[in-house]
Design an enzyme around this catalytic site. Structure first.
Site, PDB file in Angstrom:
ATOM      1  N   SER A  51       0.824  -1.210   0.000  1.00  0.00           N
ATOM      2  CA  SER A  51       0.000   0.000   0.000  1.00  0.00           C
ATOM      3  C   SER A  51       0.861   1.264   0.000  1.00  0.00           C
ATOM      4  CB  SER A  51      -0.915   0.011   1.226  1.00  0.00           C
ATOM      5  OG  SER A  51      -1.650  -1.189   1.311  1.00  0.00           O
TER       6      SER A  51
HETATM    7  N1  SAH Z   1      -0.597  -4.869   4.185  1.00  0.00           N
HETATM    8  C1  SAH Z   1       0.112  -4.931   2.940  1.00  0.00           C
HETATM    9  C2  SAH Z   1      -0.809  -4.796   1.750  1.00  0.00           C
HETATM   10  C3  SAH Z   1      -1.015  -6.075   1.052  1.00  0.00           C
HETATM   11  S1  SAH Z   1      -2.170  -6.043  -0.287  1.00  0.00           S
HETATM   12  C4  SAH Z   1       1.195  -3.874   2.925  1.00  0.00           C
HETATM   13  O1  SAH Z   1       1.803  -3.643   3.940  1.00  0.00           O
HETATM   14  O2  SAH Z   1       1.477  -3.282   1.923  1.00  0.00           O
HETATM   15  C5  SAH Z   1      -3.545  -6.887   0.424  1.00  0.00           C
HETATM   16  C6  SAH Z   1      -3.341  -8.339   0.753  1.00  0.00           C
HETATM   17  O3  SAH Z   1      -4.595  -8.837   1.208  1.00  0.00           O
HETATM   18  C7  SAH Z   1      -2.938  -9.233  -0.414  1.00  0.00           C
HETATM   19  O4  SAH Z   1      -1.722  -9.849  -0.123  1.00  0.00           O
HETATM   20  C8  SAH Z   1      -4.075 -10.257  -0.494  1.00  0.00           C
HETATM   21  O5  SAH Z   1      -3.644 -11.558  -0.840  1.00  0.00           O
HETATM   22  C9  SAH Z   1      -4.629 -10.215   0.907  1.00  0.00           C
HETATM   23  N2  SAH Z   1      -5.978 -10.723   1.099  1.00  0.00           N
HETATM   24  C10 SAH Z   1      -7.083 -10.558   0.312  1.00  0.00           C
HETATM   25  N3  SAH Z   1      -8.127 -11.200   0.846  1.00  0.00           N
HETATM   26  C11 SAH Z   1      -7.705 -11.776   2.013  1.00  0.00           C
HETATM   27  C12 SAH Z   1      -8.312 -12.591   3.008  1.00  0.00           C
HETATM   28  N4  SAH Z   1      -9.598 -12.971   2.954  1.00  0.00           N
HETATM   29  N5  SAH Z   1      -7.565 -12.994   4.062  1.00  0.00           N
HETATM   30  C13 SAH Z   1      -6.253 -12.657   4.149  1.00  0.00           C
HETATM   31  N6  SAH Z   1      -5.620 -11.908   3.234  1.00  0.00           N
HETATM   32  C14 SAH Z   1      -6.329 -11.465   2.173  1.00  0.00           C
END
Ligand code: SAH
Length: 208
Positions: A51
């Site tokens: 993000s």
């Molecule tokens: N927090 C991260 C952002 C990751 S993007 C950062 O520091 O940048 C969002 C993530 O959410 C992705 O890796 C995706 O696989 C995950 N995601 C989507 N649906 C999910 C679910 N039901 N449970 C766990 N993770 C999920």
């Protein structure tokens, strides 16, 4: 990066110092390190993204506004849905007492493990599973923060929130527009605020 965050309206010293304390370039591929401190999301593999720093700071600052975070000791246990590369989990680890972060893609769960290992954050716990179920073993949470946007707030998240706790999550609302949602759990029920438009990867069910 921290000066830009402060200039853009982030006021919490705790958040600014946490953002300054976690080196974002350690969480992106070597080909992207020169962009690591720009205010942009970047690919982390498996079609997911790290993000934008301004969004990470904004959401954590909102989380700190939880009623129960005003008690001595500050923000207690936090659940993050969507570990991705582990960046936000590391930042959360510097502002919350205990962090549980869950990821549904095994490849990213492993990547986050590798990224966080050298940082030795003993209060950050990485879990592999479907975050739509929350993580009942760590509940109740002072804060729940989602890094992926769904169509509705899973009941498990509301159930696992402490009274005085706050949920911050992107959610698709009117006309397919994703917005930032803040839900506070009070003794008398839930209060909801709809904030600015955001762009997050989709929240998906199940593991892969
Ligand atoms: N927090 C991260 C952002 C990751 S993007 C950062 O520091 O940048 C969002 C993530 O959410 C992705 O890796 C995706 O696989 C995950 N995601 C989507 N649906 C999910 C679910 N039901 N449970 C766990 N993770 C999920």
């Amino acid at each position: 990066m921290v000066q830009r965050l402060a200039a853009s309206g982030i006021q919490s010293q705790a958040v600014l110092s946490a953002m300054g304390g976690v080196e974002r370039h350690l969480f992106v591929d070597s080909a992207l390190v020169n962009q690591a401190y720009e205010d942009t999301s970047l690919p982390i593999g498996l079609q997911q993204t790290i993000s934008k720093p301004s969004v990470v700071a904004r959401m954590i600052e909102l989380l700190e506004g939880a009623e129960c975070a005003r008690a001595p000791g500050g923000l207690g246990r936090v659940l993050e849905i969507g570990t991705g590369c582990g960046y936000q989990a590391a930042v959360l680890g510097r502002v919350a007492r205990e962090v549980y972060s869950i990821e549904r893609l095994r490849g990213l769960h492993e990547k986050a493990r590798n990224n966080l290992r050298p940082l030795r954050l003993r209060n950050v716990h990485l879990l592999f599973g479907d975050g739509m179920q929350g993580y009942a073993q760590g509940a109740p949470y002072a804060g729940i923060i989602a890094a992926a946007g769904g169509d509705a707030v899973p009941q498990a998240w509301l159930d696992q929130l402490a009274v005085g706790g706050r949920l911050v999550a992107p959610m698709v609302r009117n006309a397919g527009q994703q917005v930032l949602l803040v839900i506070d759990k009070t003794l008398h029920g839930f209060t909801e605020s709809v904030l600015e438009a955001v762009h997050f990867v989709p929240l998906k069910s199940g593991i892969a």
